[in-house]
Enzyme design. Structure first.
Site, mmCIF file in Angstrom:
data_model
loop_
_atom_site.group_PDB
_atom_site.id
_atom_site.type_symbol
_atom_site.label_atom_id
_atom_site.label_comp_id
_atom_site.label_asym_id
_atom_site.label_seq_id
_atom_site.Cartn_x
_atom_site.Cartn_y
_atom_site.Cartn_z
ATOM 1 N N GLN A 103 0.859 -1.154 -0.010
ATOM 2 C CA GLN A 103 0.081 -0.115 -0.089
ATOM 3 C C GLN A 103 1.021 1.222 -0.002
ATOM 4 O O GLN A 103 1.672 1.626 1.001
ATOM 5 C CB GLN A 103 -0.923 0.027 1.111
ATOM 6 C CG GLN A 103 -1.821 1.077 0.934
ATOM 7 C CD GLN A 103 -2.765 1.422 2.240
ATOM 8 O OE1 GLN A 103 -2.103 1.736 3.437
ATOM 9 N NE2 GLN A 103 -4.015 1.087 2.269
ATOM 10 N N TYR A 175 -5.856 11.018 4.315
ATOM 11 C CA TYR A 175 -4.344 11.238 4.134
ATOM 12 C C TYR A 175 -4.294 11.789 2.683
ATOM 13 O O TYR A 175 -5.240 12.625 2.472
ATOM 14 C CB TYR A 175 -3.752 9.678 3.987
ATOM 15 C CG TYR A 175 -3.788 9.076 5.297
ATOM 16 C CD1 TYR A 175 -3.089 9.692 6.238
ATOM 17 C CD2 TYR A 175 -4.714 7.883 5.611
ATOM 18 C CE1 TYR A 175 -3.087 9.040 7.737
ATOM 19 C CE2 TYR A 175 -4.448 7.319 6.908
ATOM 20 C CZ TYR A 175 -3.905 7.805 7.681
ATOM 21 O OH TYR A 175 -3.981 7.341 9.180
ATOM 22 N N ARG A 223 -7.600 2.532 -3.182
ATOM 23 C CA ARG A 223 -8.520 2.426 -1.757
ATOM 24 C C ARG A 223 -9.123 3.880 -1.427
ATOM 25 O O ARG A 223 -8.339 4.821 -1.558
ATOM 26 C CB ARG A 223 -7.764 2.196 -0.474
ATOM 27 C CG ARG A 223 -8.526 1.817 0.631
ATOM 28 C CD ARG A 223 -7.761 1.313 1.947
ATOM 29 N NE ARG A 223 -8.602 0.149 2.513
ATOM 30 C CZ ARG A 223 -8.445 0.024 3.994
ATOM 31 N NH1 ARG A 223 -7.742 0.720 4.892
ATOM 32 N NH2 ARG A 223 -9.157 -0.848 4.607
ATOM 33 N N GLY A 330 -9.183 -7.174 8.853
ATOM 34 C CA GLY A 330 -8.140 -6.420 9.513
ATOM 35 C C GLY A 330 -7.902 -7.105 10.951
ATOM 36 O O GLY A 330 -6.943 -7.823 10.991
ATOM 37 N N ARG A 331 -8.637 -6.708 12.034
ATOM 38 C CA ARG A 331 -8.188 -6.930 13.386
ATOM 39 C C ARG A 331 -8.231 -8.609 13.540
ATOM 40 O O ARG A 331 -7.534 -8.900 14.195
ATOM 41 C CB ARG A 331 -9.083 -6.345 14.375
ATOM 42 C CG ARG A 331 -8.746 -4.799 14.592
ATOM 43 C CD ARG A 331 -9.991 -4.191 15.055
ATOM 44 N NE ARG A 331 -11.044 -4.242 14.638
ATOM 45 C CZ ARG A 331 -12.602 -4.145 15.225
ATOM 46 N NH1 ARG A 331 -12.429 -4.038 16.475
ATOM 47 N NH2 ARG A 331 -13.413 -4.374 14.496
#
Length: 363
Positions: A103, A175, A223, A330-331
């Site tokens: 990424q 971002y 993304r 993810g987690r």
């Protein structure tokens, strides 16, 4: 648990063939001293690949710009040592049959003045505004914007050269790329500003530049998100028509797969339809999409508190209905490298709840 067969169908798109529909979501770990991923990082990704994760998206890794990351232990994607580290990550993942993309990231105005690794580097953004709209620095000049575009393109070229299976461009969560998308942080009046379509120009130039470097057959994943780190209710697009206008320039620029970041995958994006952001993106563009957001857990990531496991039946139903093509975890995967394999084997009772202590180490 409903049959997981749909999750374990092969996926084919633009020279990317995956054994199943699972993706390891990108998660910043901060275990790369001097911004260089080491053997422990390579082992961390390898463990997920050898436990049947279909595609790994690495943690965000900084492009070649002095303010691309904020922290001395966040990996970068430039310089001989860091690229050698990433090459080793690729080798380890490929050695067990996995697929992996980096990424590519620039944090933009979320960086604070004085942050490592380059304390003297000021944060940069389209208008020099923080996510709260406060002026911090001067807006980027058009020349500086062009240099950033080339830095992304160089990273894409390096990713292909050292053996990655594609790239993901991080255009979400407030971002740098997302700061150009968002009206609150982009007040420019030149070709990089204006209306929603005008504000896609920076991303379009990045995608086009990356495509020139990697050729037509190297997958580019993009993304994006509606929500921002400081505003979970933010919206780039408030209707399907606006979303279509936003996405079309990115499609035309050369995106192969959209990674549609939401906090809870089961939530509808717009009134009047059960489709989530990924579902709408697929419907409007015809492109393959990745959905993400609290998969397998009952609590949101934003508090980083613990979360219990929950049924996958709703997720599987959406995959069966072809609302989205791939599912990023993810987690659950951070906590348990064997999560995908356990699901494949029908071992739902062996899935682990999320414990925030897992954030403190690479397992």
């Amino acid at each position: 648990m409903a049959s997981t067969k749909a999750l374990f169908q092969t996926f084919n798109c633009e020279n990317l063939t995956l054994p199943n529909r699972t993706v390891m979501a990108p998660m910043t770990r901060g275990f790369s001293p001097d911004n260089i991923p080491g053997e422990d990082v390579a082992a961390y990704y390898r463990r997920r690949a050898e436990n049947e994760v279909g595609l790994i998206v690495t943690e965000g890794t900084g492009i070649n710009h002095p303010a691309s990351v904020s922290g001395a232990s966040i990996p970068v994607f430039h310089g001989e040592a860091a690229l050698k580290g990433w090459e080793n990550v690729v080798k380890e993942v490929h050695s067990v049959g996995g697929k992996i993309v980096p990424q590519l990231w620039h944090v933009g105005m979320t960086r604070s003045k004085g942050d490592l690794p380059n304390e003297e580097a000021l944060p940069v953004g389209p208008s020099g505004l923080s996510l709260d709209g406060e002026k911090v620095t001067e807006p980027l000049s058009e020349e500086e914007v062009g240099q950033l575009v080339e830095a992304y393109a160089q990273a894409a070229a390096d990713a292909k050269r050292i053996g990655f299976d594609g790239i993901e461009l991080h255009g979400a969560h407030g971002y740098l790329i997302d700061q150009f998308f968002w009206e609150q942080t982009n007040k420019r009046t030149d070709r990089y500003g204006g209306d929603l379509v005008g504000r896609t120009r920076f991303a379009v130039e990045i995608i086009e530049a990356c495509r020139r470097e990697v050729g037509p057959d190297f997958p580019i994943i993009f993304r994006f998100s509606q929500w921002k780190m400081n505003d979970f209710k933010a919206k780039l697009a408030t209707t399907p028509d606006e979303l279509e206008r936003f996405l079309q320039p990115l499609v035309e620029a050369g995106v192969d797969i959209f990674h549609c970041s939401t906090r809870r995958f089961w939530e509808p994006e717009f009134e009047g339809s059960d489709l989530n952001l990924a579902g709408w993106t697929k419907k409007l563009t015809g492109k393959p999409v990745i959905s993400v957001g609290s998969v397998g857990l009952d609590g949101e990531f934003t508090s980083f508190a613990g979360a219990e496991t929950t049924s996958l039946d709703g997720l599987i139903e959406k995959v069966e209905n072809e609302e989205f093509d791939l599912v990023a975890i993810g987690r659950s995967l951070l906590m348990d490298p064997e999560w995908v394999k356990k699901v494949h084997d029908g071992r739902e009772n062996d899935l682990l709840a999320f414990d925030k202590e897992s954030l403190k180490k690479l397992t």
